[in-house]
Design a protein around this motif. Structure first.
Motif, PDB file in Angstrom:
ATOM      1  N   ILE A  11       0.801  -1.268  -0.099  1.00 57.01           N
ATOM      2  CA  ILE A  11      -0.111   0.148   0.053  1.00 57.01           C
ATOM      3  C   ILE A  11       1.019   1.183   0.033  1.00 57.01           C
ATOM      4  O   ILE A  11       0.477   2.172  -0.776  1.00 57.01           O
ATOM      5  CB  ILE A  11      -1.136   0.075   1.187  1.00 57.01           C
ATOM      6  CG1 ILE A  11      -1.951  -1.200   1.039  1.00 57.01           C
ATOM      7  CG2 ILE A  11      -1.634   1.493   1.388  1.00 57.01           C
ATOM      8  CD1 ILE A  11      -2.675  -1.256   2.056  1.00 57.01           C
ATOM      9  N   GLU A  15       0.802   4.275  -2.786  1.00 53.85           N
ATOM     10  CA  GLU A  15       0.386   5.663  -2.429  1.00 53.85           C
ATOM     11  C   GLU A  15       1.493   6.435  -2.831  1.00 53.85           C
ATOM     12  O   GLU A  15       1.561   7.523  -3.206  1.00 53.85           O
ATOM     13  CB  GLU A  15       0.216   5.708  -0.952  1.00 53.85           C
ATOM     14  CG  GLU A  15      -1.127   5.104  -0.213  1.00 53.85           C
ATOM     15  CD  GLU A  15      -1.462   5.127   0.869  1.00 53.85           C
ATOM     16  OE1 GLU A  15      -2.433   4.885   1.346  1.00 53.85           O
ATOM     17  OE2 GLU A  15      -0.415   4.871   1.823  1.00 53.85           O
ATOM     18  N   GLY A 175     -15.083   7.873  -0.980  1.00 64.41           N
ATOM     19  CA  GLY A 175     -13.824   7.581  -0.534  1.00 64.41           C
ATOM     20  C   GLY A 175     -14.045   7.497   0.715  1.00 64.41           C
ATOM     21  O   GLY A 175     -13.477   6.621   1.572  1.00 64.41           O
ATOM     22  N   TYR A 176     -14.948   8.270   1.523  1.00 63.35           N
ATOM     23  CA  TYR A 176     -15.127   8.325   2.784  1.00 63.35           C
ATOM     24  C   TYR A 176     -16.024   6.937   3.280  1.00 63.35           C
ATOM     25  O   TYR A 176     -15.469   6.528   4.201  1.00 63.35           O
ATOM     26  CB  TYR A 176     -16.104   9.423   3.234  1.00 63.35           C
ATOM     27  CG  TYR A 176     -15.402  10.439   4.047  1.00 63.35           C
ATOM     28  CD1 TYR A 176     -15.186  10.223   5.350  1.00 63.35           C
ATOM     29  CD2 TYR A 176     -14.756  11.473   3.597  1.00 63.35           C
ATOM     30  CE1 TYR A 176     -14.619  11.523   6.047  1.00 63.35           C
ATOM     31  CE2 TYR A 176     -14.153  12.659   4.212  1.00 63.35           C
ATOM     32  CZ  TYR A 176     -13.866  12.473   5.399  1.00 63.35           C
ATOM     33  OH  TYR A 176     -13.318  13.468   6.338  1.00 63.35           O
ATOM     34  N   PHE A 178     -15.140   4.086   2.908  1.00 61.66           N
ATOM     35  CA  PHE A 178     -13.924   3.143   3.200  1.00 61.66           C
ATOM     36  C   PHE A 178     -13.472   3.500   4.554  1.00 61.66           C
ATOM     37  O   PHE A 178     -12.995   2.565   5.254  1.00 61.66           O
ATOM     38  CB  PHE A 178     -12.819   3.117   2.091  1.00 61.66           C
ATOM     39  CG  PHE A 178     -13.439   2.451   0.953  1.00 61.66           C
ATOM     40  CD1 PHE A 178     -13.485   0.951   0.983  1.00 61.66           C
ATOM     41  CD2 PHE A 178     -13.852   3.195  -0.199  1.00 61.66           C
ATOM     42  CE1 PHE A 178     -14.009   0.480  -0.400  1.00 61.66           C
ATOM     43  CE2 PHE A 178     -14.283   2.713  -1.144  1.00 61.66           C
ATOM     44  CZ  PHE A 178     -14.487   1.160  -1.368  1.00 61.66           C
ATOM     45  N   LYS A 207      -5.498   0.949   6.380  1.00 60.49           N
ATOM     46  CA  LYS A 207      -5.517   0.089   5.064  1.00 60.49           C
ATOM     47  C   LYS A 207      -6.637   0.484   4.117  1.00 60.49           C
ATOM     48  O   LYS A 207      -6.565   0.766   2.846  1.00 60.49           O
ATOM     49  CB  LYS A 207      -5.519  -1.499   5.564  1.00 60.49           C
ATOM     50  CG  LYS A 207      -4.530  -1.949   6.305  1.00 60.49           C
ATOM     51  CD  LYS A 207      -3.080  -1.929   5.687  1.00 60.49           C
ATOM     52  CE  LYS A 207      -2.097  -2.606   6.560  1.00 60.49           C
ATOM     53  NZ  LYS A 207      -1.678  -1.876   7.634  1.00 60.49           N
ATOM     54  N   PHE A 208      -7.948   0.671   4.741  1.00 62.58           N
ATOM     55  CA  PHE A 208      -8.967   0.946   4.246  1.00 62.58           C
ATOM     56  C   PHE A 208      -8.801   2.728   3.670  1.00 62.58           C
ATOM     57  O   PHE A 208      -9.355   3.013   2.602  1.00 62.58           O
ATOM     58  CB  PHE A 208     -10.283   0.954   5.068  1.00 62.58           C
ATOM     59  CG  PHE A 208     -10.620  -0.317   5.094  1.00 62.58           C
ATOM     60  CD1 PHE A 208     -11.762  -0.699   4.072  1.00 62.58           C
ATOM     61  CD2 PHE A 208     -10.320  -1.139   6.180  1.00 62.58           C
ATOM     62  CE1 PHE A 208     -12.410  -1.805   4.302  1.00 62.58           C
ATOM     63  CE2 PHE A 208     -10.730  -2.412   6.000  1.00 62.58           C
ATOM     64  CZ  PHE A 208     -11.815  -2.764   5.252  1.00 62.58           C
ATOM     65  N   PHE A 210      -6.548   3.604   1.952  1.00 59.88           N
ATOM     66  CA  PHE A 210      -6.003   3.535   0.779  1.00 59.88           C
ATOM     67  C   PHE A 210      -6.863   4.126  -0.443  1.00 59.88           C
ATOM     68  O   PHE A 210      -6.769   4.668  -1.395  1.00 59.88           O
ATOM     69  CB  PHE A 210      -5.154   2.310   0.267  1.00 59.88           C
ATOM     70  CG  PHE A 210      -5.203   2.091  -1.097  1.00 59.88           C
ATOM     71  CD1 PHE A 210      -4.136   2.408  -1.875  1.00 59.88           C
ATOM     72  CD2 PHE A 210      -6.002   1.290  -2.048  1.00 59.88           C
ATOM     73  CE1 PHE A 210      -3.803   2.364  -3.121  1.00 59.88           C
ATOM     74  CE2 PHE A 210      -5.729   1.178  -3.354  1.00 59.88           C
ATOM     75  CZ  PHE A 210      -4.812   1.533  -3.714  1.00 59.88           C
ATOM     76  N   PHE A 211      -8.267   3.520  -0.369  1.00 65.00           N
ATOM     77  CA  PHE A 211      -9.327   3.801  -1.093  1.00 65.00           C
ATOM     78  C   PHE A 211      -9.734   5.482  -1.065  1.00 65.00           C
ATOM     79  O   PHE A 211     -10.055   6.049  -2.005  1.00 65.00           O
ATOM     80  CB  PHE A 211     -10.432   3.155  -0.854  1.00 65.00           C
ATOM     81  CG  PHE A 211     -10.379   1.751  -1.102  1.00 65.00           C
ATOM     82  CD1 PHE A 211     -10.188   1.071  -2.505  1.00 65.00           C
ATOM     83  CD2 PHE A 211     -10.136   0.775   0.074  1.00 65.00           C
ATOM     84  CE1 PHE A 211      -9.852  -0.176  -2.504  1.00 65.00           C
ATOM     85  CE2 PHE A 211      -9.829  -0.380  -0.086  1.00 65.00           C
ATOM     86  CZ  PHE A 211      -9.671  -1.113  -1.367  1.00 65.00           C
ATOM     87  N   TYR A 212      -9.389   6.087   0.161  1.00 64.60           N
ATOM     88  CA  TYR A 212      -9.837   7.612   0.188  1.00 64.60           C
ATOM     89  C   TYR A 212      -8.527   8.307  -0.203  1.00 64.60           C
ATOM     90  O   TYR A 212      -8.932   9.419  -0.917  1.00 64.60           O
ATOM     91  CB  TYR A 212      -9.644   7.806   1.770  1.00 64.60           C
ATOM     92  CG  TYR A 212      -9.987   9.127   2.271  1.00 64.60           C
ATOM     93  CD1 TYR A 212     -11.200   9.617   1.667  1.00 64.60           C
ATOM     94  CD2 TYR A 212      -9.121  10.133   2.948  1.00 64.60           C
ATOM     95  CE1 TYR A 212     -11.569  11.193   2.090  1.00 64.60           C
ATOM     96  CE2 TYR A 212      -9.406  11.347   3.127  1.00 64.60           C
ATOM     97  CZ  TYR A 212     -10.585  11.731   2.715  1.00 64.60           C
ATOM     98  OH  TYR A 212     -10.758  13.200   2.923  1.00 64.60           O
ATOM     99  N   VAL A 214      -6.877   7.425  -3.072  1.00 61.03           N
ATOM    100  CA  VAL A 214      -7.400   7.246  -4.526  1.00 61.03           C
ATOM    101  C   VAL A 214      -8.488   8.577  -4.729  1.00 61.03           C
ATOM    102  O   VAL A 214      -8.328   9.133  -5.588  1.00 61.03           O
ATOM    103  CB  VAL A 214      -7.789   5.987  -4.847  1.00 61.03           C
ATOM    104  CG1 VAL A 214      -8.564   5.809  -6.153  1.00 61.03           C
ATOM    105  CG2 VAL A 214      -6.683   5.017  -4.965  1.00 61.03           C
ATOM    106  N   ALA A 215      -9.488   8.532  -3.925  1.00 64.19           N
ATOM    107  CA  ALA A 215     -10.520   9.467  -4.147  1.00 64.19           C
ATOM    108  C   ALA A 215     -10.089  10.911  -4.112  1.00 64.19           C
ATOM    109  O   ALA A 215     -10.247  11.786  -4.959  1.00 64.19           O
ATOM    110  CB  ALA A 215     -11.624   9.157  -2.954  1.00 64.19           C
TER     111      ALA A 215
END
Length: 240
Positions: A11, A15, A175-176, A178, A207-208, A210-212, A214-215
């Motif tokens: 991750i 990032e 993103g939020y 996650f 860890k989650f 990561f999706f934020y 990306v957002a």
């Protein structure tokens, strides 16, 4: 072979690529700088967790350094969201910014004076479990800014008549999802006294996050005149 912390390294690497991409392709404005710094903190924490779990750097100083990093994240993210939505209800939210920033400073200093109480209880491939003082107060500080900024986003989306702004903010809300989900799961686990995973929520949340990351990267690209490589080359050459 020791696989503990390997997901954290993966991750952190992705990032780092997001940061590199943003440094090249987004406009250099205050919001985008905040986004880059926030993703840098996400990546740095993941790398620290890799060092702690995979490289066995478990003495008190390393968990403390990791906690310095994640302690900065909630306050910084709250400031970012308030800037994105252009100072939501100006005065009261400014007070929250100051409160959360001072809380971050308090925990960094307090934990620095009590770093001998930090221990790494458990490492897995996916997350780490720490033992640290003032766990309940720290949890309240950690999740309150996240919840408030999420509610602020929803309120602005509901009231805004600007379709372009709504589209950008909906990216952040996605993103939020996650980073809101793990605290809810953690609360449910505590209700059922399944504390082993619930006390690891800060690690799991990162860890989650990561999706934020990306957002907010997508948001930064949409918050820039430079949208792709062709526009970037035109920008460099001065072509309009």
């Amino acid at each position: 072979m020791n696989w503990d912390g390997i997901i954290s390294l993966l991750i952190a690497s992705i990032e780092a690529l997001l940061i590199f991409n943003l440094l090249i392709f987004v406009d250099k404005n205050k919001i985008n700088y905040l986004i880059i710094v926030l993703i840098f903190l996400f990546a740095l924490y993941q790398f620290m967790e890799f060092l702690i779990c995979n490289q066995e750097l478990k003495t008190q100083v390393y968990p403390y350094l990791a906690f310095i990093i994640i302690t900065l994240i909630p306050a910084l993210n709250f400031i970012l969201i308030n800037r994105v939505i252009k100072n939501y209800r100006n005065f009261s939210v400014k007070l929250f910014e100051i409160l959360f920033s001072l809380s971050a400073v308090f925990f960094i200093i307090y934990y620095g004076l009590n770093s001998n109480l930090f221990t790494v209880e458990k490492c897995t491939v996916f997350y780490a479990t720490y033992n640290y003082p003032l766990g309940f107060l720290y949890g309240a500080y950690y999740y309150l800014p996240i919840l408030l900024s999420f509610l602020m986003l929803l309120d602005v989306i509901k009231k805004s008549s600007d379709s372009s702004q709504k589209k950008k903010l909906k990216i952040l809300v996605m993103g939020y999802f996650f980073i809101i989900t793990p605290p809810i799961i953690g609360f449910i686990l505590r209700l059922f006294e399944l504390k082993e995973i619930s006390v690891s929520m800060e690690s799991i949340l990162c860890k989650f996050a990561f999706f934020y990351a990306v957002a907010i990267s997508f948001y930064a690209l949409n918050n820039s005149k430079i949208k792709d490589e062709r526009n970037y080359l035109k920008y460099l050459s001065g072509y309009k």
